[in-house]
Design a protein around this motif. Structure first.
Motif, PDB file in Angstrom:
ATOM      1  N   PRO A 181       1.426  -1.419   0.037  1.00 27.38           N
ATOM      2  CA  PRO A 181      -0.149  -0.263   0.155  1.00 27.38           C
ATOM      3  C   PRO A 181       0.983   1.385  -0.324  1.00 27.38           C
ATOM      4  CG  PRO A 181      -0.177  -1.142   2.330  1.00 27.38           C
ATOM      5  CD  PRO A 181       0.618  -1.885   1.034  1.00 27.38           C
ATOM      6  N   THR A 182       0.583   2.267  -0.847  1.00 30.05           N
ATOM      7  CA  THR A 182       1.345   3.260  -1.315  1.00 30.05           C
ATOM      8  C   THR A 182       0.166   4.998  -0.259  1.00 30.05           C
ATOM      9  OG1 THR A 182       1.669   3.194  -2.568  1.00 30.05           O
ATOM     10  CG2 THR A 182       2.134   5.060  -2.382  1.00 30.05           C
ATOM     11  N   ASP A 183       1.514   5.263   1.167  1.00 28.21           N
ATOM     12  CA  ASP A 183      -0.019   6.431   1.690  1.00 28.21           C
ATOM     13  C   ASP A 183       0.865   7.957   1.092  1.00 28.21           C
ATOM     14  OD1 ASP A 183      -0.547   8.439   2.700  1.00 28.21           O
ATOM     15  OD2 ASP A 183       0.561   8.106   5.294  1.00 28.21           O
ATOM     16  N   PHE A 184      -0.428   8.679   0.614  1.00 29.94           N
ATOM     17  CA  PHE A 184      -0.353   9.709  -0.446  1.00 29.94           C
ATOM     18  C   PHE A 184      -0.395  10.484   0.217  1.00 29.94           C
ATOM     19  CE2 PHE A 184      -0.397   6.514  -3.639  1.00 29.94           C
ATOM     20  CZ  PHE A 184       0.252   6.806  -5.309  1.00 29.94           C
ATOM     21  N   SER A 185      -0.459  10.952   0.912  1.00 34.54           N
ATOM     22  CA  SER A 185      -0.490  12.231   2.131  1.00 34.54           C
ATOM     23  C   SER A 185      -0.064  12.545   1.846  1.00 34.54           C
ATOM     24  CB  SER A 185      -0.572  11.205   3.655  1.00 34.54           C
ATOM     25  OG  SER A 185       0.216  10.877   4.283  1.00 34.54           O
ATOM     26  N   HIS A 186       1.059  13.206   1.829  1.00 37.13           N
ATOM     27  CA  HIS A 186       1.442  14.229   1.702  1.00 37.13           C
ATOM     28  C   HIS A 186       1.757  14.884   0.815  1.00 37.13           C
ATOM     29  CE1 HIS A 186       3.748  10.914  -1.408  1.00 37.13           C
ATOM     30  NE2 HIS A 186       3.924  11.763  -2.017  1.00 37.13           N
ATOM     31  N   VAL A 187       1.130  14.231  -0.505  1.00 36.34           N
ATOM     32  CA  VAL A 187       0.834  15.347  -1.850  1.00 36.34           C
ATOM     33  C   VAL A 187      -0.491  16.390  -1.533  1.00 36.34           C
ATOM     34  CG1 VAL A 187      -0.497  14.662  -4.000  1.00 36.34           C
ATOM     35  CG2 VAL A 187       0.878  13.230  -3.466  1.00 36.34           C
ATOM     36  N   ARG A 188      -1.638  15.374  -0.661  1.00 34.59           N
ATOM     37  CA  ARG A 188      -2.419  16.824   0.008  1.00 34.59           C
ATOM     38  C   ARG A 188      -2.574  17.786   0.886  1.00 34.59           C
ATOM     39  NH1 ARG A 188      -7.316  14.561   3.582  1.00 34.59           N
ATOM     40  NH2 ARG A 188      -8.731  16.457   3.987  1.00 34.59           N
ATOM     41  N   LYS A 189      -0.779  17.572   1.613  1.00 38.84           N
ATOM     42  CA  LYS A 189      -0.337  18.693   2.390  1.00 38.84           C
ATOM     43  C   LYS A 189       0.075  19.171   1.737  1.00 38.84           C
ATOM     44  CE  LYS A 189       1.528  20.624   5.347  1.00 38.84           C
ATOM     45  NZ  LYS A 189       0.563  21.741   6.766  1.00 38.84           N
ATOM     46  N   GLN A 190       0.967  19.062   0.448  1.00 39.56           N
ATOM     47  CA  GLN A 190       1.048  19.540  -0.427  1.00 39.56           C
ATOM     48  C   GLN A 190       0.702  20.806  -1.087  1.00 39.56           C
ATOM     49  OE1 GLN A 190       4.615  17.249  -2.984  1.00 39.56           O
ATOM     50  NE2 GLN A 190       5.379  15.883  -1.500  1.00 39.56           N
ATOM     51  N   ALA A 191      -0.732  19.875  -2.158  1.00 38.18           N
ATOM     52  CA  ALA A 191      -1.813  20.605  -2.746  1.00 38.18           C
ATOM     53  C   ALA A 191      -1.824  21.817  -1.964  1.00 38.18           C
ATOM     54  CB  ALA A 191      -2.656  19.480  -2.997  1.00 38.18           C
ATOM     55  N   GLU A 192      -2.063  21.084  -0.501  1.00 37.25           N
ATOM     56  CA  GLU A 192      -2.705  22.452   0.700  1.00 37.25           C
ATOM     57  C   GLU A 192      -1.737  23.437   1.224  1.00 37.25           C
ATOM     58  OE1 GLU A 192      -3.750  20.173   4.381  1.00 37.25           O
ATOM     59  OE2 GLU A 192      -5.918  19.527   3.551  1.00 37.25           O
ATOM     60  N   ASP A 193      -0.805  23.095   1.176  1.00 38.26           N
ATOM     61  CA  ASP A 193       0.104  24.589   0.576  1.00 38.26           C
ATOM     62  C   ASP A 193       0.303  25.478  -0.299  1.00 38.26           C
ATOM     63  OD1 ASP A 193       0.787  23.287   3.283  1.00 38.26           O
ATOM     64  OD2 ASP A 193       2.598  22.279   2.970  1.00 38.26           O
ATOM     65  N   PHE A 194       0.233  24.667  -1.011  1.00 41.40           N
ATOM     66  CA  PHE A 194       0.450  25.560  -2.745  1.00 41.40           C
ATOM     67  C   PHE A 194      -1.137  26.181  -2.749  1.00 41.40           C
ATOM     68  CE2 PHE A 194      -1.164  26.124  -6.943  1.00 41.40           C
ATOM     69  CZ  PHE A 194       0.007  26.427  -7.513  1.00 41.40           C
ATOM     70  N   ILE A 195      -1.761  26.207  -2.059  1.00 43.66           N
ATOM     71  CA  ILE A 195      -3.298  26.378  -2.696  1.00 43.66           C
ATOM     72  C   ILE A 195      -3.195  27.785  -1.328  1.00 43.66           C
ATOM     73  CG2 ILE A 195      -5.572  26.169  -1.573  1.00 43.66           C
ATOM     74  CD1 ILE A 195      -6.316  23.728  -2.667  1.00 43.66           C
ATOM     75  N   THR A 196      -3.224  28.184  -0.248  1.00 45.03           N
ATOM     76  CA  THR A 196      -2.681  28.774   1.521  1.00 45.03           C
ATOM     77  C   THR A 196      -1.848  29.519   0.431  1.00 45.03           C
ATOM     78  OG1 THR A 196      -2.958  26.327   2.698  1.00 45.03           O
ATOM     79  CG2 THR A 196      -1.942  28.789   3.507  1.00 45.03           C
ATOM     80  N   ARG A 197      -1.176  29.450   0.188  1.00 45.24           N
ATOM     81  CA  ARG A 197       0.306  30.079  -0.625  1.00 45.24           C
ATOM     82  C   ARG A 197      -0.204  31.280  -1.831  1.00 45.24           C
ATOM     83  NH1 ARG A 197       4.261  26.476  -0.316  1.00 45.24           N
ATOM     84  NH2 ARG A 197       4.404  26.155  -3.158  1.00 45.24           N
ATOM     85  N   LEU A 198      -1.232  30.268  -2.857  1.00 47.15           N
ATOM     86  CA  LEU A 198      -2.088  31.418  -3.979  1.00 47.15           C
ATOM     87  C   LEU A 198      -2.755  32.427  -3.338  1.00 47.15           C
ATOM     88  CD1 LEU A 198      -2.848  28.583  -6.059  1.00 47.15           C
ATOM     89  CD2 LEU A 198      -1.290  30.788  -6.394  1.00 47.15           C
ATOM     90  N   ARG A 199      -3.442  31.840  -2.108  1.00 45.57           N
ATOM     91  CA  ARG A 199      -4.868  32.782  -1.405  1.00 45.57           C
ATOM     92  C   ARG A 199      -3.956  34.021  -0.555  1.00 45.57           C
ATOM     93  NH1 ARG A 199      -8.426  28.588   0.477  1.00 45.57           N
ATOM     94  NH2 ARG A 199      -9.324  27.342  -1.205  1.00 45.57           N
ATOM     95  N   THR A 200      -2.963  33.545  -0.209  1.00 44.86           N
ATOM     96  CA  THR A 200      -2.234  34.888   1.018  1.00 44.86           C
ATOM     97  C   THR A 200      -1.680  34.960   0.437  1.00 44.86           C
ATOM     98  OG1 THR A 200      -0.570  33.087   1.683  1.00 44.86           O
ATOM     99  CG2 THR A 200      -3.342  33.329   3.231  1.00 44.86           C
ATOM    100  N   GLY A 201      -1.016  35.076  -0.686  1.00 44.95           N
ATOM    101  CA  GLY A 201       0.301  35.744  -1.491  1.00 44.95           C
ATOM    102  C   GLY A 201       0.055  37.381  -2.018  1.00 44.95           C
ATOM    103  N   PRO A 202       0.979  38.575  -1.919  1.00 43.27           N
ATOM    104  CA  PRO A 202       0.761  39.747  -2.356  1.00 43.27           C
ATOM    105  C   PRO A 202      -0.213  40.194  -3.063  1.00 43.27           C
ATOM    106  CG  PRO A 202       3.452  39.032  -2.515  1.00 43.27           C
ATOM    107  CD  PRO A 202       2.349  37.729  -2.277  1.00 43.27           C
ATOM    108  N   GLY A 203      -1.453  40.528  -2.402  1.00 43.31           N
ATOM    109  CA  GLY A 203      -2.374  41.300  -3.799  1.00 43.31           C
ATOM    110  C   GLY A 203      -3.372  40.518  -3.064  1.00 43.31           C
TER     111      GLY A 203
END
Length: 398
Positions: A181-203
């Motif tokens: 079995p393969t654990d892909f939970s790290h992909v979800r974490k990376q996606a959440e970090d990416f979306i957060t940076r988009l929403r809280t970026g400058p301007g």
């Protein structure tokens, strides 16, 4: 008729949803045997096997007893640090993260072999797979397999002809996910970090990521890099350095008390029975590396690491036990500490463990005084000075 193989019998009972029970008591530390129910066609009568029976599961080139394997399966959903602590308290052999994962997957039918399992000798034990159903309801031995106790004689020509039309039925684990079995939970974490940076970026530059409906439409993104390919692009965010703690239950610094110690130099005894986080972030300014604070990631296990994460590890804590490094990129302690700054934290005046004595030329020993808490800050600063020099020598900040 040969005696049942304890490992295969344990797998057969778990796969058939009839796990064994402890005997004569329900407590693993006082029980002496495992009682298995009848498991046709393997066994038509109850079977009892002593818990100190050595199995075909191997750890560090030594067979592991049935008590330790049954305990590992019972603790399959327990965090690895809590499991190791409980195993040490019970006095059983503890398995590493990968070893325990492969054992549980094997026992539950997700895979049929493992690097940690010695193959069964021909004609011995019980089958590794459930018996296929025959049209008449009787159990029929499969070609090349031994589903009954003892060796199967294949001399009937008609039986051999039937075997030639046999096919292996795979389950969803092997068809969709492979044997492990393969654990892909790290992909979800990376996606959440990416979306957060988009929403809280400058301007809140959400318009830069909006697809235009047609050329010239007001919603067309005004990204300079799209209008002029030669326009300067923003620099990528630097990757956070990583600090690895020891998962040992005897460590003075754990996930429960590392944050106040590294941030403000306040040592608190580790909490042994509380649920600590699996990942922490702290900030620290290292003038030789960066004028702005650096964010450090702290974990006590590399199980979720991608290969490139090891280039970001800047410090490793150890209690002097070599099993800690078995799943590391560099499993040899001296090779590891020649590449990454290593630290041992112990009480002032206590004897050093043998491993620390052996690796003393590669480790930085930090001693915490039992009753003088005002000295903790000094120990903390020694740690950061060593980390800063090590990071600078490896090119951080250039």
């Amino acid at each position: 008729m040969s005696a049942p193989d304890s490992l295969l019998l344990l797998r057969q009972s778990i796969a058939s949803s009839q796990p064994p029970s402890l005997s004569p008591s329900d407590s693993l530390d006082t029980a002496s045997a495992l009682a298995f129910p009848p498991l046709p066609p393997v066994s038509t009568t109850p079977t009892t096997i002593p818990l100190d029976t050595l199995t075909r599961f191997v750890k560090d080139n030594s067979p592991v007893d049935l008590r330790s394997l049954y305990f590992a399966w019972q603790q399959r959903d327990t965090p690895i640090t809590d499991y190791i602590s409980a195993a040490q308290s019970l006095g059983v052999t503890h398995l590493g993260f990968i070893e325990r994962l492969e054992l549980v997957t094997y026992l539950e039918g997700g895979q049929d072999d493992s690097d940690h399992i010695t193959p069964l000798a021909p004609g011995a034990g019980v089958s590794a797979q459930p018996a296929p159903a025959a049209p008449s309801g009787a159990s029929v031995p499969t070609k090349g397999s031994e589903i009954l106790i003892g060796k199967v004689e294949e001399t009937d020509p008609r039986l051999l002809e039937i075997y030639s039309f046999e096919r292996v039925v795979a389950n969803r684990n092997t068809m969709l996910r492979g044997v492990k079995p393969t654990d892909f939970s790290h992909v979800r974490k990376q996606a959440e970090d990416f979306i957060t940076r988009l929403r809280t970026g400058p301007g809140n530059q959400r318009a830069h990521h909006t697809l235009p409906t047609r050329p010239g439409h007001p919603s067309t993104p005004q990204n300079p890099a799209l209008i002029n390919p030669r326009a300067p692009r923003s620099k990528p965010r630097p990757k956070d350095p990583i600090i690895l703690l020891s998962p040992s239950a005897s460590a003075l610094l754990t996930m429960s008390n590392i944050k106040p110690f590294l941030e403000s130099g306040q040592f608190q005894p580790p909490a042994l029975h509380s649920s600590a986080p699996q990942l922490l972030h702290i900030s620290r300014t290292l003038p030789e590396i960066s004028s702005s604070p650096l964010r450090f990631i702290i974990v006590d296990s590399p199980d979720k690491f991608r290969p490139d994460y090891w280039e970001r590890v800047v410090a490793v804590f150890t209690t002097g036990q070599a099993w800690q490094f078995k799943t590391y990129k560099w499993s040899n302690p001296m090779e590891l500490f020649s590449k990454v700054a290593g630290f041992y934290v112990g009480w002032d005046g206590d004897l050093w463990p043998e491993g620390v004595k052996k690796w003393g030329n590669y480790l930085r020993v930090l001693e915490v005084e039992r009753d003088r808490r005002f000295r903790d800050r000094e120990v903390c600063e020694k740690f950061w000075e060593t980390v800063e020099r090590s990071m600078k020598s490896k090119g951080w900040g250039k």
